[in-house]
Design an enzyme around this catalytic site. Structure first.
Site, PDB file in Angstrom:
ATOM      1  N   HIS A 104      16.739  -5.617  -5.018  1.00 60.99           N
ATOM      2  CA  HIS A 104      17.831  -6.000  -4.122  1.00 60.99           C
ATOM      3  C   HIS A 104      17.980  -7.525  -3.968  1.00 60.99           C
ATOM      4  CE1 HIS A 104      17.668  -1.820  -3.380  1.00 60.99           C
ATOM      5  NE2 HIS A 104      16.813  -1.819  -2.370  1.00 60.99           N
ATOM      6  N   ASP A 128      21.172   0.363  -7.884  1.00 60.73           N
ATOM      7  CA  ASP A 128      20.601  -0.543  -6.891  1.00 60.73           C
ATOM      8  C   ASP A 128      21.608  -0.520  -5.754  1.00 60.73           C
ATOM      9  OD1 ASP A 128      20.209  -2.844  -5.259  1.00 60.73           O
ATOM     10  OD2 ASP A 128      18.921  -3.664  -6.817  1.00 60.73           O
ATOM     11  N   HIS A 129      21.268   0.195  -4.688  1.00 62.16           N
ATOM     12  CA  HIS A 129      22.323   0.486  -3.705  1.00 62.16           C
ATOM     13  C   HIS A 129      22.851  -0.783  -3.021  1.00 62.16           C
ATOM     14  CE1 HIS A 129      19.109   0.430  -0.686  1.00 62.16           C
ATOM     15  NE2 HIS A 129      20.042   0.370   0.250  1.00 62.16           N
TER      16      HIS A 129
HETATM   17  C1  BG6 Z   1      15.266   0.760  -0.229  1.00 63.54           C
HETATM   18  C2  BG6 Z   1      13.800   0.552   0.045  1.00 63.54           C
HETATM   19  O1  BG6 Z   1      15.561   0.463  -1.562  1.00 63.54           O
HETATM   20  O2  BG6 Z   1      16.027  -0.069   0.620  1.00 63.54           O
HETATM   21  C3  BG6 Z   1      13.477   0.784   1.501  1.00 63.54           C
HETATM   22  O3  BG6 Z   1      13.037   1.435  -0.758  1.00 63.54           O
HETATM   23  C4  BG6 Z   1      14.373  -0.040   2.388  1.00 63.54           C
HETATM   24  O4  BG6 Z   1      12.112   0.477   1.783  1.00 63.54           O
HETATM   25  C5  BG6 Z   1      15.834   0.166   2.001  1.00 63.54           C
HETATM   26  O5  BG6 Z   1      14.169   0.336   3.727  1.00 63.54           O
HETATM   27  C6  BG6 Z   1      16.738  -0.768   2.755  1.00 63.54           C
HETATM   28  O6  BG6 Z   1      18.060  -0.395   2.534  1.00 63.54           O
HETATM   29  P1  BG6 Z   1      19.198  -0.694   3.614  1.00 63.54           P
HETATM   30  O7  BG6 Z   1      20.445  -0.232   2.942  1.00 63.54           O
HETATM   31  O8  BG6 Z   1      18.844   0.080   4.828  1.00 63.54           O
HETATM   32  O9  BG6 Z   1      19.156  -2.170   3.840  1.00 63.54           O
END
Ligand code: BG6
Length: 497
Positions: A248, A185-186
């Protein structure tokens, strides 16, 4: 656990996809450029696209130029990195691919000393996970090599509901031991997200007020100004609840609500987050509308440019009822948080890109400055996750002048100003953790299942009830007007980040 100087091979499935291009390869390069990638290493990339190793390296050079945080100081340095890149074309559903991968890995491992550590990375659409996991098992690639470790990183979405998440877990468990599996989960790798725990548990002054006696409400916002871009087909199947909320935003909630773990290690940290999931009040299927709201963007503006509505995006059905905005009101039923509402919202094509957690404290029990016109705002603490990463505490102060007037002032800490430079990308940290074998910042199977269980009544209501409201909002706005009424029912309002 491989130490910093142990070799490893990373095998990427989905090498010609967006994730590899935008995130994985730029992160790997930046780690190498910052001298944090263990060496020697090999990156074995695979995808269906037929191309030579030379062509793959050329494309990766372009990708790094476009997306990486650090740029190659010279082509010589890039060449040294690129020498570790291999490309093996093939269909993930074909057993022959795995035999070729095995031969490539054995050749690479024979050519260098050190243990045969391997990290598989599923960066493909989830529909291919079944094939990849099954073939990794059948080919023997899932089993650790003597003296080495083998792990697998799985990208979200982990299933699309409670049942499919369990099925994926069963399949992973039939092939891998749980300690081999890393569910990414980045958001957990973002610097500011990691800092939530440091802020809470490395400072003595916040914990005493971090509870229902002092906190009136918590708002978690992940707003994007982008639309669905080229991912219409994926997004149609996902929607904001599956794409962002189930993972997230619920992870952020857990970091804010969890009890102090005994140490910053995978077991204790993930156990405490799970306890929060257990404490979240289940959503009553008959009263979904009271706690969940969804919206979809229509035409409008993004950064002063006119943009189309969601239904006119490529890959989206003209009558689509997929939500691009979701808001939830959740309660954490435990001693610390009883009665404190947690409002979560996320959406695409909102007024700006802004992710933050805002904690609003109770007002003072008695106001002695009764003659101060306008009253005083309650204290609030805002953790800005992106952009403009930082933490701000709003307090009341006397404004200059002969009258006793009060006004809010912000004590603002900005990452950029204090530490300078760009913080490392989330994928850099998380890739390194998977290589080193530290799952602290990865999602655990039981957490993921609990998150799906929590949201299942909302998923059901939104997919099964044809008349379930879907509120329209203009692209470039702060979401549907109904979202304001949704929070106003409790007497509150959304913060404007
Ligand atoms: C991803 C989603 O997990 O996170 C995307 O699939 C979203 O739809 C993205 O745009 C948002 O990540 P960040 O790091 O740009 O906030």
């Amino acid at each position: 656990m491989p130490s910093a100087d142990e070799p490893f091979a990373l095998i990427i499935f989905g090498a010609s996809g967006d994730l590899t291009r935008r995130k994985l390869m730029p992160a790997l390069w930046s780690l190498y450029a910052a001298r944090t990638l263990p060496e020697p290493f090999a990156i074995v990339a695979t995808a269906r696209t037929e191309m030579s190793g030379e062509e793959f390296r050329r494309r990766m050079r372009e990708t790094v130029g476009e997306f990486a945080r650090l740029q190659p100081p010279s082509e010589g340095v890039w060449e040294r990195f690129a020498a570790a890149l291999r490309y093996v074309p093939g269909d993930p559903a074909d057993a022959g691919l795995y035999a070729r991968l095995a031969r490539t890995l054995e050749t690479l491992e024979r050519a260098r000393a050190g243990p045969p550590n391997r990290l598989f990375y599923c960066a493909t659409p989830p529909s291919l996970y079944d094939d990849i996991i099954a073939h990794l098992g059948a080919s023997g690639l899932a089993a650790p090599r003597p003296g080495g470790v083998t792990r697998i990183v799985v990208e979200k979405p982990f299933g699309r509901d409670d049942a499919s998440a369990r099925a994926l877990d069963r399949q992973l468990a039939a092939t891998f031991h749980e300690e081999q599996v890393y569910r990414i989960d980045h958001y957990l790798g973002k610097e500011t997200v990691q800092n939530i725990l440091v802020f809470r548990f490395a400072n003595g002054i916040f914990e005493p007020v971090w509870n229902r006696n002092h906190v009136a409400e918590v708002q978690i916002t992940v707003a994007e100004s982008l639309g669905v871009e080229t991912r219409g087909a994926y997004y149609e199947e996902a929607g904001a609840l599956r794409d962002m909320m189930q993972n997230h935003l619920l992870q952020l909630l857990c970091l804010i609500a969890m009890e102090p773990p005994v140490s910053f290690d995978a077991g204790p940290v993930r156990d405490e987050k799970n306890k929060v999931m257990h404490a979240l009040r289940p959503i009553d299927a008959a009263r979904v509308e009271e706690v969940a709201l969804r919206g979809q963007y229509g035409p409008g503006f993004a950064e002063a440019r006119p943009v189309v509505g969601y239904r006119d995006e490529k890959g989206v059905a003209p009558g689509s009822r997929t939500e691009t905005y979701a808001a939830l009101r959740l309660l954490v039923d435990n001693w610390r948080w009883a009665g404190v509402p947690f409002y979560l919202r996320t959406g695409k094509r909102l007024a700006k890109r802004a992710s933050e957690i805002a904690i609003r404290f109770h007002r003072t029990p008695h106001m002695i400055f009764r003659r101060s016109p306008g009253g005083v705002e309650a204290n609030s603490l805002v953790i800005r996750i992106q952009p403009d990463e930082g933490i701000a505490l709003t307090v009341a102060a006397k404004t200059p002048g002969p009258d006793l007037r009060l006004g809010p002032v912000r004590l603002d800490f900005r990452y950029g100003e204090v530490f300078g430079g760009e913080p490392p990308e989330a994928y850099e940290r998380l890739l390194l953790d998977a290589i080193h074998g530290d799952p602290t910042l990865y999602a655990r199977a039981d957490w993921v299942e609990k998150a799906w269980q929590l949201l299942q009544p909302v998923l059901d209501a939104w997919s099964e009830a044809p008349g379930a409201p879907l509120c329209a909002y203009e692209a470039g706005s702060w979401g549907p007007a109904e979202a304001d009424r949704f929070i106003a029912r409790d007497g509150g309002s959304w913060r404007k980040p």
